[in-house]
Write a protein that holds these residues in place. Structure first.
Motif, PDB file in Angstrom:
ATOM      1  N   VAL A 136     -23.022  45.434  18.027  1.00  0.00           N
ATOM      2  CA  VAL A 136     -21.682  46.749  18.551  1.00  0.00           C
ATOM      3  C   VAL A 136     -22.240  46.363  20.112  1.00  0.00           C
ATOM      4  N   LEU A 137     -23.448  47.820  19.931  1.00  0.00           N
ATOM      5  CA  LEU A 137     -23.876  48.331  21.264  1.00  0.00           C
ATOM      6  C   LEU A 137     -24.166  47.372  22.313  1.00  0.00           C
ATOM      7  N   PHE A 138     -24.728  46.249  22.212  1.00  0.00           N
ATOM      8  CA  PHE A 138     -24.652  45.456  23.798  1.00  0.00           C
ATOM      9  C   PHE A 138     -23.768  44.505  23.832  1.00  0.00           C
ATOM     10  N   THR A 139     -22.435  44.471  22.875  1.00  0.00           N
ATOM     11  CA  THR A 139     -21.062  43.908  23.302  1.00  0.00           C
ATOM     12  C   THR A 139     -20.359  45.084  24.346  1.00  0.00           C
ATOM     13  N   LEU A 140     -20.844  45.911  24.202  1.00  0.00           N
ATOM     14  CA  LEU A 140     -19.964  47.542  24.697  1.00  0.00           C
ATOM     15  C   LEU A 140     -20.808  47.441  25.758  1.00  0.00           C
ATOM     16  N   GLU A 171     -13.189  40.294  18.481  1.00  0.00           N
ATOM     17  CA  GLU A 171     -13.133  38.576  19.021  1.00  0.00           C
ATOM     18  C   GLU A 171     -15.034  38.429  19.404  1.00  0.00           C
ATOM     19  N   GLN A 172     -16.501  39.056  19.455  1.00  0.00           N
ATOM     20  CA  GLN A 172     -17.049  39.074  19.512  1.00  0.00           C
ATOM     21  C   GLN A 172     -18.341  39.023  18.965  1.00  0.00           C
ATOM     22  N   ILE A 173     -17.619  39.842  17.800  1.00  0.00           N
ATOM     23  CA  ILE A 173     -18.848  39.916  17.191  1.00  0.00           C
ATOM     24  C   ILE A 173     -18.141  39.443  15.420  1.00  0.00           C
ATOM     25  N   LEU A 174     -19.334  38.707  14.704  1.00  0.00           N
ATOM     26  CA  LEU A 174     -18.869  37.979  13.729  1.00  0.00           C
ATOM     27  C   LEU A 174     -19.117  39.067  12.430  1.00  0.00           C
ATOM     28  N   MET A 175     -17.867  39.621  11.958  1.00  0.00           N
ATOM     29  CA  MET A 175     -18.026  39.981  10.889  1.00  0.00           C
ATOM     30  C   MET A 175     -16.164  40.456  11.000  1.00  0.00           C
ATOM     31  N   SER A 176     -15.804  41.038   9.900  1.00  0.00           N
ATOM     32  CA  SER A 176     -14.710  41.199   9.683  1.00  0.00           C
ATOM     33  C   SER A 176     -13.866  42.204  10.630  1.00  0.00           C
ATOM     34  N   GLN A 177     -12.602  42.212  10.878  1.00  0.00           N
ATOM     35  CA  GLN A 177     -11.636  43.408  11.354  1.00  0.00           C
ATOM     36  C   GLN A 177     -11.836  44.781  10.680  1.00  0.00           C
ATOM     37  N   PRO A 178     -11.661  44.652   9.166  1.00  0.00           N
ATOM     38  CA  PRO A 178     -11.619  46.409   8.280  1.00  0.00           C
ATOM     39  C   PRO A 178     -13.105  46.421   8.879  1.00  0.00           C
ATOM     40  N   SER A 179     -14.249  45.405   8.314  1.00  0.00           N
ATOM     41  CA  SER A 179     -15.845  46.289   7.993  1.00  0.00           C
ATOM     42  C   SER A 179     -16.037  46.451   9.569  1.00  0.00           C
ATOM     43  N   ARG A 206     -10.865  47.549  23.490  1.00  0.00           N
ATOM     44  CA  ARG A 206     -10.387  47.047  22.647  1.00  0.00           C
ATOM     45  C   ARG A 206     -10.894  46.533  21.798  1.00  0.00           C
ATOM     46  N   LEU A 207     -10.644  47.272  20.490  1.00  0.00           N
ATOM     47  CA  LEU A 207     -11.389  46.851  18.356  1.00  0.00           C
ATOM     48  C   LEU A 207     -11.240  45.862  18.728  1.00  0.00           C
ATOM     49  N   ARG A 208     -10.051  45.113  18.909  1.00  0.00           N
ATOM     50  CA  ARG A 208      -9.768  43.205  18.967  1.00  0.00           C
ATOM     51  C   ARG A 208     -10.322  42.504  19.810  1.00  0.00           C
ATOM     52  N   HIS A 209     -10.720  42.841  20.593  1.00  0.00           N
ATOM     53  CA  HIS A 209     -11.461  42.268  21.430  1.00  0.00           C
ATOM     54  C   HIS A 209     -12.332  42.244  21.137  1.00  0.00           C
ATOM     55  N   LEU A 210     -13.488  42.733  20.747  1.00  0.00           N
ATOM     56  CA  LEU A 210     -14.215  43.914  20.275  1.00  0.00           C
ATOM     57  C   LEU A 210     -14.465  43.030  19.435  1.00  0.00           C
ATOM     58  N   ALA A 229     -27.615  25.799  29.183  1.00  0.00           N
ATOM     59  CA  ALA A 229     -26.434  24.789  29.455  1.00  0.00           C
ATOM     60  C   ALA A 229     -26.001  24.206  28.326  1.00  0.00           C
ATOM     61  N   LEU A 230     -26.509  23.928  26.958  1.00  0.00           N
ATOM     62  CA  LEU A 230     -25.987  23.355  25.840  1.00  0.00           C
ATOM     63  C   LEU A 230     -25.673  24.079  24.807  1.00  0.00           C
ATOM     64  N   THR A 231     -25.817  25.466  24.797  1.00  0.00           N
ATOM     65  CA  THR A 231     -25.145  26.415  24.200  1.00  0.00           C
ATOM     66  C   THR A 231     -23.898  27.063  24.721  1.00  0.00           C
ATOM     67  N   THR A 232     -24.188  27.344  26.617  1.00  0.00           N
ATOM     68  CA  THR A 232     -22.544  27.387  27.033  1.00  0.00           C
ATOM     69  C   THR A 232     -21.592  26.095  26.909  1.00  0.00           C
ATOM     70  N   ARG A 233     -22.090  24.979  26.360  1.00  0.00           N
ATOM     71  CA  ARG A 233     -21.150  23.875  26.906  1.00  0.00           C
ATOM     72  C   ARG A 233     -20.611  24.066  25.293  1.00  0.00           C
ATOM     73  N   LEU A 234     -21.848  24.284  24.183  1.00  0.00           N
ATOM     74  CA  LEU A 234     -21.015  24.535  22.433  1.00  0.00           C
ATOM     75  C   LEU A 234     -19.462  25.851  22.721  1.00  0.00           C
ATOM     76  N   ARG A 235     -20.482  26.968  23.099  1.00  0.00           N
ATOM     77  CA  ARG A 235     -19.720  27.828  23.078  1.00  0.00           C
ATOM     78  C   ARG A 235     -18.270  27.623  23.427  1.00  0.00           C
ATOM     79  N   THR A 236     -17.975  26.731  25.120  1.00  0.00           N
ATOM     80  CA  THR A 236     -16.281  26.744  26.042  1.00  0.00           C
ATOM     81  C   THR A 236     -16.137  25.484  26.208  1.00  0.00           C
TER      82      THR A 236
END
Length: 154
Positions: free
Chosen positions: A50-54, A69-77, A63-67, A144-151
């Motif tokens: 969370v700190l790194f993403t911010l 989208e970047q973090i692998l956890m549920s919105q309530p958590s 915005r909390l909702r954009h955060l 390059a490969l992981t970027t391609r997978l993400r996009t």
């Protein structure tokens, strides 16, 4: 000139599944090494995420909702975690100026300092475990490969 043999759908699916499993297991193994080495102390790895993403966000907040989208956890958590980080003085929550229901989450000065301190330790571990296993060309290929997978969007 080499002919490319057409793969059967089953073979392509099997190889894709094996590649995913290998990528996932590599990530799990590396995260366990980082955690065992105390990379994220005094935080947990998800809190550091969370700190790194911010720290990458415009003006150090988003915005909390954009955060979410970047973090692998549920919105309530994530909301509960942000509340805990706020209680520790590492992040702040502010109402979004253009949306009464929206919440902006940002790093405090203490949170930014902790992110940088932990980040320096973590980068040393990344260099040891990832940079030690792969040469520079392999690292660029991996990016390059992981970027391609993400996009990739079928």
């Amino acid at each position: 000139m080499h002919e490319i043999a057409a793969e059967t759908p089953a073979a392509g699916t099997r190889v894709a599944a094996e590649a995913w499993e290998s990528l996932f297991r590599a990530q799990v193994t590396l995260m366990r090494r980082f955690e065992r080495g105390g990379d994220f102390s005094p935080l947990r790895s998800r809190e550091y995420d969370v700190l790194f993403t911010l720290s990458l966000a415009d003006e150090g907040r988003m915005r909390l909702r954009h955060l979410n989208e970047q973090i692998l956890m549920s919105q309530p958590s994530l909301s509960r975690m942000v509340e805990r980080l706020e209680n520790r003085g590492l992040v702040r929550r502010d109402p979004a100026p253009d949306d009464a229901r929206g919440v902006l989450v940002g790093l405090t000065a203490e949170g930014a300092a902790m992110q940088r301190r932990i980040g320096r330790q973590h980068v040393r571990s990344i260099r040891r475990y990832v940079g030690g296993a792969l040469d520079e060309e392999e690292l660029r290929t991996l990016v390059a490969l992981t970027t391609r997978l993400r996009t990739y969007e079928p």
